[in-house]
Design a protein around this motif. Sequence first.
Motif, mmCIF file in Angstrom:
data_model
loop_
_atom_site.group_PDB
_atom_site.id
_atom_site.type_symbol
_atom_site.label_atom_id
_atom_site.label_comp_id
_atom_site.label_asym_id
_atom_site.label_seq_id
_atom_site.Cartn_x
_atom_site.Cartn_y
_atom_site.Cartn_z
ATOM 1 N N THR A 1 0.850 -1.201 0.000
ATOM 2 C CA THR A 1 0.000 0.000 0.000
ATOM 3 C C THR A 1 0.881 1.245 0.000
ATOM 4 O O THR A 1 2.093 1.140 0.157
ATOM 5 N N ARG A 2 0.236 2.384 -0.142
ATOM 6 C CA ARG A 2 0.968 3.635 0.071
ATOM 7 C C ARG A 2 1.041 3.899 1.576
ATOM 8 O O ARG A 2 0.020 3.813 2.262
ATOM 9 N N HIS A 3 2.254 4.204 2.067
ATOM 10 C CA HIS A 3 2.423 4.444 3.503
ATOM 11 C C HIS A 3 1.556 5.608 3.972
ATOM 12 O O HIS A 3 1.709 6.726 3.469
ATOM 13 N N PRO A 4 0.681 5.392 4.944
ATOM 14 C CA PRO A 4 0.000 6.538 5.555
ATOM 15 C C PRO A 4 1.016 7.336 6.392
ATOM 16 O O PRO A 4 1.971 6.767 6.913
ATOM 17 N N GLN A 5 0.780 8.612 6.471
ATOM 18 C CA GLN A 5 1.698 9.462 7.252
ATOM 19 C C GLN A 5 0.928 10.536 8.006
ATOM 20 O O GLN A 5 -0.132 10.985 7.569
ATOM 21 N N ARG A 6 1.551 10.956 9.107
ATOM 22 C CA ARG A 6 1.201 12.240 9.713
ATOM 23 C C ARG A 6 2.393 13.143 9.445
ATOM 24 O O ARG A 6 3.536 12.721 9.606
ATOM 25 N N LEU A 7 2.148 14.379 9.063
ATOM 26 C CA LEU A 7 3.244 15.286 8.721
ATOM 27 C C LEU A 7 3.066 16.627 9.418
ATOM 28 O O LEU A 7 1.964 17.188 9.431
ATOM 29 N N ALA B 1 12.809 29.491 6.158
ATOM 30 C CA ALA B 1 13.081 28.214 6.820
ATOM 31 C C ALA B 1 11.937 27.239 6.589
ATOM 32 O O ALA B 1 10.771 27.641 6.531
ATOM 33 N N GLN B 2 12.289 25.978 6.459
ATOM 34 C CA GLN B 2 11.276 24.932 6.304
ATOM 35 C C GLN B 2 11.652 23.741 7.161
ATOM 36 O O GLN B 2 12.798 23.294 7.143
ATOM 37 N N GLU B 3 10.670 23.245 7.890
ATOM 38 C CA GLU B 3 10.920 22.074 8.720
ATOM 39 C C GLU B 3 9.779 21.082 8.494
ATOM 40 O O GLU B 3 8.620 21.454 8.479
ATOM 41 N N LEU B 4 10.154 19.830 8.339
ATOM 42 C CA LEU B 4 9.167 18.779 8.108
ATOM 43 C C LEU B 4 9.431 17.634 9.066
ATOM 44 O O LEU B 4 10.558 17.138 9.168
ATOM 45 N N GLU B 5 8.376 17.247 9.767
ATOM 46 C CA GLU B 5 8.469 16.057 10.599
ATOM 47 C C GLU B 5 7.442 15.050 10.083
ATOM 48 O O GLU B 5 6.289 15.401 9.848
ATOM 49 N N VAL B 6 7.888 13.815 9.914
ATOM 50 C CA VAL B 6 7.000 12.776 9.390
ATOM 51 C C VAL B 6 6.931 11.618 10.371
ATOM 52 O O VAL B 6 7.958 11.146 10.865
ATOM 53 N N LEU B 7 5.724 11.193 10.652
ATOM 54 C CA LEU B 7 5.514 9.952 11.396
ATOM 55 C C LEU B 7 4.725 9.039 10.464
ATOM 56 O O LEU B 7 3.552 9.284 10.178
ATOM 57 N N ALA B 8 5.406 8.014 9.971
ATOM 58 C CA ALA B 8 4.804 7.172 8.942
ATOM 59 C C ALA B 8 4.434 5.811 9.502
ATOM 60 O O ALA B 8 5.003 5.352 10.492
ATOM 61 N N ASN B 9 3.482 5.179 8.813
ATOM 62 C CA ASN B 9 3.025 3.851 9.195
ATOM 63 C C ASN B 9 3.446 2.870 8.105
ATOM 64 O O ASN B 9 2.948 2.935 6.984
ATOM 65 N N THR B 10 4.357 1.974 8.428
ATOM 66 C CA THR B 10 4.787 0.989 7.436
ATOM 67 C C THR B 10 4.029 -0.328 7.590
ATOM 68 O O THR B 10 4.268 -1.270 6.849
ATOM 69 N N GLY B 11 3.124 -0.374 8.561
ATOM 70 C CA GLY B 11 2.398 -1.622 8.790
ATOM 71 C C GLY B 11 3.304 -2.657 9.421
ATOM 72 O O GLY B 11 4.238 -2.326 10.149
ATOM 73 N N ALA B 12 3.038 -3.910 9.120
ATOM 74 C CA ALA B 12 3.704 -4.992 9.832
ATOM 75 C C ALA B 12 5.139 -5.236 9.382
ATOM 76 O O ALA B 12 5.917 -5.855 10.106
ATOM 77 N N TYR B 13 5.495 -4.779 8.195
ATOM 78 C CA TYR B 13 6.850 -4.993 7.688
ATOM 79 C C TYR B 13 7.396 -3.694 7.102
ATOM 80 O O TYR B 13 6.635 -2.838 6.666
ATOM 81 N N GLY B 14 8.724 -3.601 7.098
ATOM 82 C CA GLY B 14 9.354 -2.311 6.778
ATOM 83 C C GLY B 14 9.783 -2.146 5.329
ATOM 84 O O GLY B 14 10.766 -1.462 5.051
ATOM 85 N N THR C 1 10.212 9.425 11.483
ATOM 86 C CA THR C 1 10.100 8.151 12.184
ATOM 87 C C THR C 1 9.085 7.297 11.428
ATOM 88 O O THR C 1 7.979 7.766 11.133
ATOM 89 N N THR C 2 9.469 6.090 11.101
ATOM 90 C CA THR C 2 8.524 5.174 10.463
ATOM 91 C C THR C 2 8.228 4.045 11.437
ATOM 92 O O THR C 2 9.140 3.325 11.852
ATOM 93 N N ALA C 3 6.969 3.919 11.775
ATOM 94 C CA ALA C 3 6.583 2.977 12.824
ATOM 95 C C ALA C 3 6.011 1.697 12.226
ATOM 96 O O ALA C 3 5.320 1.722 11.211
ATOM 97 N N TYR C 4 6.301 0.604 12.902
ATOM 98 C CA TYR C 4 5.587 -0.640 12.636
ATOM 99 C C TYR C 4 4.229 -0.577 13.329
ATOM 100 O O TYR C 4 4.116 -0.060 14.448
ATOM 101 N N THR C 5 3.204 -1.126 12.679
ATOM 102 C CA THR C 5 1.913 -1.343 13.334
ATOM 103 C C THR C 5 1.394 -2.702 12.870
ATOM 104 O O THR C 5 1.960 -3.302 11.965
ATOM 105 N N ASN C 6 0.308 -3.165 13.455
ATOM 106 C CA ASN C 6 -0.287 -4.442 13.032
ATOM 107 C C ASN C 6 -1.341 -4.233 11.955
ATOM 108 O O ASN C 6 -2.481 -4.677 12.064
#
Lengths: 163, 810, 290
Positions: free
Chosen positions: B317-323, B337-350, B378-383
């Motif tokens: 799938t396409r990785h869902p993200q919070r940005l 100046a530009q700053e970007l923080e990403v918290l991504a969901n890679t699901g069960a595998y990376g 940060t890319t997080a694992y989830t179930n």
Amino acid sequence: MKVRLTLNGEPATLTCAPWEFLTEALRRHGLIGTKRGCETGDCGACSVLLDGEEVASCILLAAQADGHAVTTVEGLGGFERPHPIQEAFVDATAVQCGYCTPGMVIATQALLAQNPAPTERDARECLAGHLCRCTGYVKPIAAVLQAAERCRAGDVAKTGGRS
Amino acid sequence: MSAQQQGNGADQAWDTGAGSMGHYDRFKVVNKNERRVDALKLALGKGTYTDDITLPGMLHVKMLWSPHAHARIKAIDTSEAERVPGVVAIYHCFNVKPIRYTTAGQGHPEPSPYDAMIFDPKVRFVGDRVACVAAEDERAAAIAVKKIKVDYEVLPAVFDTREAIAPGAPVIHDEPDCTGIAGFDPKRNIAAAMEVGHGDTDAAFAKADLVLEHWYSVPYQQHCALEPHVAIAWLDEDDRLVLRCATQVPFHSRRILARILEIPVQRIRVIKPRIGGGFGGKQEVLLDDIPALVTLRTRRPARFCYTRQEEFSSARTRHPQRLRWKTGVKKDGTLVAQELEVLANTGAYGAHALTVQGCTAGKTLPLYRADAYKFIMTTAYTNLPVGGAFRGYGGPQGFFAMEAHMDEVADLLGLDPAEFRSKNILRPGDENPLAKALGEGKEGPPQKIRSCGVQECIDRGAKAIGWERRLSFKNDGPIKRGMGMTCLMHGSGIPGVDMAAAFLKLNDDGSFNLLVGATDIGTGSDTILAQIAAEQLSVPLSKIQIYSSDTDITPFDKGAYASSTTYISGTAVQKAAAGVCEQLKRAAAEMWRHAGDPTGCELDQLSCEDQHVVRPDGKKLSYSEICLSTFYEHDQHQIMHYGSHMSFECPPPFSAHFAEVEVDTETGGVKLLRYVAAVDCGVAIHPESCEGQTEGGATTMMGYALTEDYIFDGNGRLLNDTFRDYKQFTSLDVPDFQTILVRTYEPSGPFGAKSVSEIPTDGPGPTIANAIAQALGIRFRKLPITPEEIRKAWLEKAARTSRQPAEARV
Amino acid sequence: MYLALERYSRPASIEECLALLAEAHDEPTALLAGGTELNVRGHEELVHVIDLQALPLRDVRVEGDLLRVGALVTLARLRRDAAFALPLLEGLREAAAGFAVVALQNRSTVGGRVCTDRGDQDLPPVLAALGAKLRLLRPGRAGAVDEQVIDYPLGAAARRALRGALVAEVLLPLGEGQGAYRRFSRTAVDAPLCNAAVVRRPSGVRIAVNLQGPRAAHLKRLGDTESLIASWHAPGAAFPQGWREAVRLSLMTELEPWGDAWVSGEYRQDVTATLVVRALARVLGEEEVL
């Protein structure tokens, strides 16, 4: 069980199981132009003509086609004599991966048989059941309109599709 | 352009391409709308895709998928399943060797964590593999799958990225042998993490007159290639494993299979037949291993084909993200100046966890000049289902946040969104400030912009849609109209990593066989690569017989991804053709000398024109004559050449998208009225195909903006796993669509070309969001923008307004 | 998906069909019309299908003040056949075109739409608003055919009447009037998230909606709102000023908030009310969106 039908203009007998859908029966018969995309009737890749009307062959039991006329994309034209609809899809650059194309060609044939001068809206309705992730539909819509023009010019819509 | 003039930029002075526009007039085959080489057979239904063959004795495989989001497999009882007539073999974690790998179909070494196995004793999402059945027919396999009894120890699951990385969360990858790079921290459910920057962001923000910061969020999306994942394996007469596979990456597949099946690369042949769309979903060694395993164990051909439901729940799938996007800007509209923080969901595998998220910053941030940039990821694992490569590769996520944010900044400053962008957008000659920090899992080579038509994209796009009309929408009824725009850039291959090769030989009728590793998955690459060869050889396109992607027969290619095929594989083809031209000239000169007519036969005096080698005095020899002579008469040899190409440059294509929408405030429904995409892809090798890529890529993402999402129940089970419930755009939904190809010339590309395939996917999310924002005066920072969210926000706005004296109509 | 199907029958007559239905106690059996939902979840365990295609259930004819529509009449025919080109049946034509897939409209039948358990259907609210009746046939004693005519079934209890029966015809009361159907969906090819059907006859206005999601049916006639409208005026007269607000107010009490994974109940209630108002505006010949 035996399913007897007219297949692309010729009498044919398909040996099928009662649970088998027409897509599988056709493909096993060598007619691979009919594609499998969803098996729920929602993508259009498996469209064929049943007595001249477009149907989704993935949700039609092969047995339901017994006694009817079925036309697949192979029945419209071949390398030696492509159907003007097929030529129009090529010339409009409406073919990308091509997996949806046979279904769209069949849908166009069904449309033009009923309505030789479709509007853009008619073309969009004709393709609405045909999912395509490649083209964005812009060029397939143009292809339907171009096909209509070519068929009118050559009056071949009627002769092209044997059903 | 002759072969001698054709460099790849390395030995040329920096050239922005502006002086090279005259090439357009000289093209004979490229930049022309030739008939695509494969289109007719496909329209006739003759194209043979992976599943269009049946082998004698072929077994059919079905998979048992995990019903649990997180569980350990304690035992598997297959006795009842084995008794189903026709069942031949059942494989699972207790009879297949555990070897960790990544399913990401990337170059070696893959910059993705090794956290997967063919069969794992732990399942990590609903739809994870448990066991497979091989049977004489597919129905028997399907029946047997239902009869496998599995004893699960169900574990607590985590579905939210913030919860997943919080202390005390269930650890999804607690196995000791998983490995990764770049911030990999499986104990904290982190598949990848990084923090990079350029310049001093603290100082730059301090300098700003206005600092704006918002969170954005983007959903899951499915590729929905119409052809599902499918692979057929068999043993050939030399007892080698042959895999016919719907893949974008046959060479990576061969390499990865060799490792996990423990057989030499030499013993594997991967054939890529016709492919029914990939979009990144097939840049994954997703199911290739299963029929291969069955064939190696049973010595019989084996086929495994996903159903559509399996595509939704168990493919990628396409990785869902919070940005979080934060911008510092001066009063006059200058970004500092530009700053970007990403918290991504890679699901069960990376799979692609690091690199997709890297591109979220790499494709976006450099588009606008600033003193300093920072990127925290940060890319997080989830179930939940697994992220992966998907056309755009992190770009659509980042561009949604950035381009929505830019409109917000322009709005606060009272500037026209187009003018604000023009003021800050990068210019030819600019260095990409983040190129070094955001390489593919390693340091990247520096990048300097040469061809850049983004301002022309803005100007021509604005004119086409009638941008000034947005100021005169009446909007006094419940149906509101709005217009939005965005600017985009992408890349052309992975610099310093992607390599492609091509092989070209002459036949005695003057035709050529072109063998390429490049993988046409429906993009039209077979056509455009043949066009490049034909242009270089000075022959009509019909003289090129192209064959693509068979690991036994064609040379290597990285695969169809990263918008690399035209730019990287195209240059390899051009080099091969240039080499053949040299050989043609040598052979012709030798023929003339041998015939006692050596005048004007120096190589630099000869040219290849219209299927002939031509002398200054006008005498000429046809390619066919030359080939017949070299085959049978004199100086006998095969005229053939190859080309390999790797580039340290990655010229970005640029684009500006414009949308006009109508929003029904009573239902929240959005109607897309008009869409304009102006694209600078360098020289369009096949203009209508470039339009097709743009229209298709954008349409996919109109769904991303408005209708596509994954809906889960509380246990991580996907609810909308059919085309009836997962809604992509249809022919009735696409708006009036205009594509404008802006003419530029990229000096480092083949005949001036850059990429076109991915950039259109970056646009619709923010463009439509910006148009809705103008229509309603409401900013949506989450995709998809659903009717319900629109209606809710409109009612809230109306309630706020009605508390003030002015009346509001609901 | 693989069906368990072992037996396919194509009876040549109603009697033969009912006889097959009568003997179908032991094995999961279904009547097959167009078959557009056969390969969709929920039919994996079917063992026997009785294909109705050879039965004489395709007639469309006027009999007295009834339009008798054979159960095998397809949605495509509802859209095109001259028999349905009445203002009264405008909603029926619109509902037939609702799920915009030609291949499915060509196969999907009136009888199938009546019998389906899927909730997200276009046709049922229109049939309910038209006051349709169903002619059901059942196997009777000694090979006889039991016939029954019922009102269009609203709610799960009423739907039990369909069990074990062959829906042979849908009977539509004709006459003067104007119908309308409005639906709201995510894309053009989508089941409706909300819908509303309105029929205005000289005798009054009937309103029906599906307060449903894709997984559960909840077809409803809006009697309170119908009564409110009836209380305003003599049949056929113009609605009072401000009727939209009054209708909306009434609907917000009458419609339950029925939510699911797709949309919240509040949203479905709200948009359904809007669709009813728009359909009413259509039958009144007024602007739908002011």
